[in-house]
Design an enzyme around this catalytic site. Sequence first.
Site, short mmCIF file in Angstrom:
data_model
loop_
_atom_site.label_atom_id
_atom_site.label_comp_id
_atom_site.label_asym_id
_atom_site.label_seq_id
_atom_site.Cartn_x
_atom_site.Cartn_y
_atom_site.Cartn_z
N ASP A 48 0.86 -1.20 0.00
CA ASP A 48 0.00 0.00 0.00
C ASP A 48 0.89 1.25 0.00
O ASP A 48 0.65 2.20 -0.75
CB ASP A 48 -0.89 0.06 1.26
N GLU A 71 -5.08 7.38 -0.04
CA GLU A 71 -5.52 6.74 1.20
C GLU A 71 -4.45 6.77 2.27
O GLU A 71 -4.76 6.93 3.45
CB GLU A 71 -5.93 5.27 0.93
N ASP A 114 -6.61 5.12 -4.33
CA ASP A 114 -6.50 3.99 -3.41
C ASP A 114 -5.43 3.09 -4.03
O ASP A 114 -5.67 2.39 -5.02
CB ASP A 114 -7.84 3.25 -3.30
N ASP A 117 -6.62 -1.49 -3.16
CA ASP A 117 -7.95 -1.72 -2.60
C ASP A 117 -8.09 -3.22 -2.38
O ASP A 117 -7.78 -4.02 -3.29
CB ASP A 117 -9.01 -1.19 -3.57
N THR A 119 -6.93 -4.64 0.84
CA THR A 119 -5.71 -5.02 1.58
C THR A 119 -5.92 -6.28 2.42
O THR A 119 -5.04 -7.14 2.48
CB THR A 119 -5.24 -3.84 2.46
N THR A 189 -19.40 -7.02 0.84
CA THR A 189 -18.12 -7.24 1.54
C THR A 189 -17.94 -8.71 1.96
O THR A 189 -18.91 -9.40 2.23
CB THR A 189 -18.07 -6.34 2.79
N HIS A 192 -15.93 -7.08 6.04
CA HIS A 192 -16.39 -5.98 6.90
C HIS A 192 -17.92 -6.01 7.09
O HIS A 192 -18.57 -4.97 7.07
CB HIS A 192 -15.98 -4.62 6.32
N GLY A 214 -12.90 -5.57 -1.59
CA GLY A 214 -12.58 -4.36 -2.35
C GLY A 214 -13.76 -3.75 -3.07
O GLY A 214 -14.62 -4.45 -3.61
N LYS A 218 -15.68 -5.32 -6.54
CA LYS A 218 -17.13 -5.49 -6.53
C LYS A 218 -17.76 -4.78 -7.73
O LYS A 218 -18.67 -5.32 -8.38
CB LYS A 218 -17.72 -4.99 -5.21
N ASP A 241 -12.14 4.84 -2.28
CA ASP A 241 -12.67 3.52 -2.67
C ASP A 241 -13.69 3.65 -3.78
O ASP A 241 -13.86 2.73 -4.58
CB ASP A 241 -13.38 2.85 -1.48
P1 AMP Z 1 -14.78 -4.37 1.53
O1 AMP Z 1 -16.00 -4.40 0.71
O2 AMP Z 1 -15.00 -4.84 2.93
O3 AMP Z 1 -13.64 -5.07 0.87
O4 AMP Z 1 -14.41 -2.84 1.66
C1 AMP Z 1 -14.21 -2.00 0.57
C2 AMP Z 1 -13.25 -0.89 0.97
O5 AMP Z 1 -13.75 -0.17 2.09
C3 AMP Z 1 -11.87 -1.40 1.38
O6 AMP Z 1 -10.91 -0.45 1.04
C4 AMP Z 1 -11.98 -1.50 2.87
O7 AMP Z 1 -10.73 -1.35 3.49
C5 AMP Z 1 -12.90 -0.33 3.21
N1 AMP Z 1 -13.71 -0.66 4.38
C6 AMP Z 1 -14.96 -1.18 4.38
N2 AMP Z 1 -15.41 -1.35 5.65
C7 AMP Z 1 -14.43 -0.94 6.45
C8 AMP Z 1 -14.27 -0.84 7.86
N3 AMP Z 1 -15.25 -1.24 8.69
N4 AMP Z 1 -13.11 -0.37 8.35
C9 AMP Z 1 -12.13 0.03 7.52
N5 AMP Z 1 -12.20 -0.02 6.17
C10 AMP Z 1 -13.33 -0.48 5.65
MG MG Z 2 -9.90 0.52 -0.48
MG MG Z 3 -6.39 0.78 0.06
#
Ligand code: AMP
Ligand code: MG
Ligand code: MG
Length: 304
Positions: A48, A71, A114, A117, A119, A189, A192, A214, A218, A241
Amino acid sequence: MSSPLVMRIMSLSINTAKRAGSIIRDVMQKGNLGIVEKAKDDLQTEADRSAQQCIIASLSKQFPKVNIIGEEGSSDLNVSHDWLVTEMDLEFLSKTCPSDLIDVKDEDCIVWVDPLDGTSEYTQGFLEHVTVLIGIAVKNSPVGGVIHQPYYKHDTGEVGRTIWGLKGIGCGGFELKTAPDDTFIITTTRSHSNPIVQSALEALSPSEVIKVGGAGYKVLQLLEGKAHAYVFASPGCKKWDTCAPEAVLEAAGGTLTNMFGDHYEYHVDVEHPNREGVLATIGTISHSDIVKKIPQNVKDALKK
Ligand code: AMP
Ligand code: MG
Ligand code: MG
């Protein structure tokens, strides 16, 4: 005469995203990820950090007056020659600029970066989910974006691909497909989730839910005909994002908003979190019908 600014930023972003992708692969290959926990459920790795340095240094050098927000915070612009991308993608540069973007000025552009995306997925070995996102907003709205997948495998064995979209031109770098209209597939997700995210999904009665990492990956599910909607009723995503994914999806006829159906703003002073969640749909389904089905408890949780 030089090409319009937006065309030059897009063309350099295409090559810079590719270079960032190769840095991401190098870090993984060397094996020392240097993981730092920025916050709960929010990791940062050497990939990153290095990918962001490459992108910010390369774009700032050619566009010193453009606002660039990454980011990973402020970056050292003194990168090695090897990380400084100076060549633009000539194929993109040769395209005709949409008439409403010809006169865009440096001070009207905000580039949201980003560098990596997905991570969590990167550290867990779900490498296909990883993307590099560079989004270009003009004043308040995303107009162009680059989504690079460093680990995409072509049939030829070649690795990596770069998808772009510019409103007024469309998108490229992949084959645009539409999910069949006899199903309703949602992508969300995989790392998350929480009860509110789940209750929004349940209210929409999808025929299938695809959980991938990411925001970039998606939106690729939507663009490649694998899902109809991306639903994430959580404040976790940030402007970096969604800027590039929103631009590419909307250039392809889709829509990306918060869970209330309103577009986010992307000006330089805007708060970074997308507090009201993310709802993205392909052009063949009704975005507003989905907004209407979101239950009140979900809306209340996001408005807090
Ligand atoms: P995800 O769909 O969970 O892969 O999230 C998409 C993007 O939003 C990624 O960059 C994640 O790091 C960020 N993200 C989503 N939810 C959270 C969370 N609760 N805390 C930190 N980053 C998040
Ligand atoms: Mg991201
Ligand atoms: Mg990132």
